[in-house]
Design a protein around this motif. Structure first.
Motif, PDB file in Angstrom:
ATOM      1  N   GLY A   1     -13.810   0.413  12.337  1.00 22.79           N
ATOM      2  CA  GLY A   1     -15.160   0.955  12.299  1.00 22.79           C
ATOM      3  C   GLY A   1     -15.802   0.967  10.928  1.00 22.79           C
ATOM      4  O   GLY A   1     -16.912   1.461  10.775  1.00 22.79           O
ATOM      5  N   VAL A   2     -15.125   0.462   9.938  1.00 18.99           N
ATOM      6  CA  VAL A   2     -15.661   0.371   8.576  1.00 18.99           C
ATOM      7  C   VAL A   2     -15.386  -1.034   8.045  1.00 18.99           C
ATOM      8  O   VAL A   2     -14.459  -1.703   8.493  1.00 18.99           O
ATOM      9  N   PRO A   3     -16.180  -1.494   7.069  1.00 19.28           N
ATOM     10  CA  PRO A   3     -15.960  -2.845   6.542  1.00 19.28           C
ATOM     11  C   PRO A   3     -14.700  -2.948   5.682  1.00 19.28           C
ATOM     12  O   PRO A   3     -14.275  -1.973   5.056  1.00 19.28           O
ATOM     13  N   LEU A   4     -14.132  -4.150   5.663  1.00 17.34           N
ATOM     14  CA  LEU A   4     -12.984  -4.457   4.809  1.00 17.34           C
ATOM     15  C   LEU A   4     -13.453  -4.530   3.364  1.00 17.34           C
ATOM     16  O   LEU A   4     -14.505  -5.096   3.076  1.00 17.34           O
ATOM     17  N   GLY A   5     -12.683  -3.953   2.459  1.00 13.77           N
ATOM     18  CA  GLY A   5     -13.010  -4.030   1.044  1.00 13.77           C
ATOM     19  C   GLY A   5     -12.461  -5.319   0.448  1.00 13.77           C
ATOM     20  O   GLY A   5     -11.259  -5.456   0.274  1.00 13.77           O
ATOM     21  N   ARG A   6     -13.338  -6.271   0.156  1.00 11.85           N
ATOM     22  CA  ARG A   6     -12.882  -7.554  -0.386  1.00 11.85           C
ATOM     23  C   ARG A   6     -12.169  -7.375  -1.722  1.00 11.85           C
ATOM     24  O   ARG A   6     -11.187  -8.040  -1.998  1.00 11.85           O
ATOM     25  N   TYR A   7     -12.683  -6.477  -2.553  1.00  7.25           N
ATOM     26  CA  TYR A   7     -12.068  -6.260  -3.861  1.00  7.25           C
ATOM     27  C   TYR A   7     -10.620  -5.794  -3.706  1.00  7.25           C
ATOM     28  O   TYR A   7      -9.737  -6.236  -4.432  1.00  7.25           O
ATOM     29  N   LYS A   8     -10.363  -4.932  -2.731  1.00 13.87           N
ATOM     30  CA  LYS A   8      -8.992  -4.467  -2.494  1.00 13.87           C
ATOM     31  C   LYS A   8      -8.113  -5.606  -2.011  1.00 13.87           C
ATOM     32  O   LYS A   8      -6.933  -5.677  -2.366  1.00 13.87           O
ATOM     33  N   LEU A   9      -8.687  -6.503  -1.207  1.00 13.98           N
ATOM     34  CA  LEU A   9      -7.946  -7.683  -0.764  1.00 13.98           C
ATOM     35  C   LEU A   9      -7.605  -8.575  -1.959  1.00 13.98           C
ATOM     36  O   LEU A   9      -6.482  -9.067  -2.071  1.00 13.98           O
ATOM     37  N   TYR A  10      -8.555  -8.749  -2.857  1.00 18.53           N
ATOM     38  CA  TYR A  10      -8.309  -9.560  -4.052  1.00 18.53           C
ATOM     39  C   TYR A  10      -7.236  -8.919  -4.927  1.00 18.53           C
ATOM     40  O   TYR A  10      -6.392  -9.619  -5.498  1.00 18.53           O
ATOM     41  N   GLU A  11      -7.268  -7.587  -5.048  1.00 18.28           N
ATOM     42  CA  GLU A  11      -6.265  -6.887  -5.864  1.00 18.28           C
ATOM     43  C   GLU A  11      -4.855  -7.054  -5.312  1.00 18.28           C
ATOM     44  O   GLU A  11      -3.893  -7.038  -6.072  1.00 18.28           O
ATOM     45  N   ILE A  12      -4.726  -7.197  -3.998  1.00 25.61           N
ATOM     46  CA  ILE A  12      -3.411  -7.423  -3.396  1.00 25.61           C
ATOM     47  C   ILE A  12      -2.967  -8.865  -3.611  1.00 25.61           C
ATOM     48  O   ILE A  12      -1.807  -9.140  -3.904  1.00 25.61           O
ATOM     49  N   THR A  13      -3.898  -9.785  -3.474  1.00 30.37           N
ATOM     50  CA  THR A  13      -3.594 -11.216  -3.495  1.00 30.37           C
ATOM     51  C   THR A  13      -3.270 -11.737  -4.894  1.00 30.37           C
ATOM     52  O   THR A  13      -2.298 -12.480  -5.072  1.00 30.37           O
ATOM     53  N   LEU A  14      -4.056 -11.372  -5.876  1.00 27.37           N
ATOM     54  CA  LEU A  14      -3.943 -11.991  -7.199  1.00 27.37           C
ATOM     55  C   LEU A  14      -2.620 -11.752  -7.924  1.00 27.37           C
ATOM     56  O   LEU A  14      -2.127 -12.666  -8.580  1.00 27.37           O
ATOM     57  N   PRO A  15      -1.980 -10.577  -7.832  1.00 23.84           N
ATOM     58  CA  PRO A  15      -0.677 -10.443  -8.511  1.00 23.84           C
ATOM     59  C   PRO A  15       0.373 -11.439  -7.998  1.00 23.84           C
ATOM     60  O   PRO A  15       1.136 -11.991  -8.783  1.00 23.84           O
ATOM     61  N   PHE A  16       0.375 -11.689  -6.686  1.00 19.30           N
ATOM     62  CA  PHE A  16       1.311 -12.672  -6.134  1.00 19.30           C
ATOM     63  C   PHE A  16       0.964 -14.079  -6.607  1.00 19.30           C
ATOM     64  O   PHE A  16       1.840 -14.883  -6.903  1.00 19.30           O
TER      65      PHE A  16
END
Length: 135
Positions: A50-65
């Protein structure tokens, strides 16, 4: 129209519909296919939570890997980030589709040793008060 104009136009025109961004967005969403997959996941995420996905949070998860992979193998960060984001978005799409079918509220995600206990943590946060000091 002659052949030289045709050749010039071929090599100077940009493809329509997709322009890669700079910064975190350009590193993670580096292709139209990944952008389309992200849009599908965002729609499912909104339907489940019911709320939008936070793209920035997705990027924060992805970039360290992606950075870890780049350190191990060399190469370009956008290709590593695109591969990591692709795997993450595939798993998210499968989990969210299952949640839509089962009408689940809490969705977890496990990929090898990586785990997100509740995908709701990736929701876009409200802005809150400004951090700017006003004199």
């Amino acid at each position: 129209m002659n052949i030289s104009n045709t050749i010039k136009k071929l090599f100077t025109s940009k493809p329509a519909g997709f322009a890669r961004s700079t910064g975190m967005t350009g590193q993670v969403i580096a292709s139209p296919q990944l952008r389309d997959k992200l849009e599908r996941v965002e729609k499912l995420y909104k339907k489940v939570h019911g709320v939008p996905l936070g793209r920035y949070k997705l990027y924060e998860i992805t970039l360290p890997f992606a950075r870890e992979s780049k350190a191990d193998t060399g190469g370009y960060i956008q290709y590593d980030a695109q591969a990591v984001a692709g795997k993450l978005l595939d798993a998210m799409e499968q989990a969210l589709r299952q949640a839509v079918r089962n009408e689940a509220q809490e969705v977890s995600l496990v990929i090898n040793n990586f785990r997100i206990d509740n995908l709701r943590k990736l929701a876009r946060a409200g802005r809150g008060k400004s951090k700017k000091n006003v004199a």
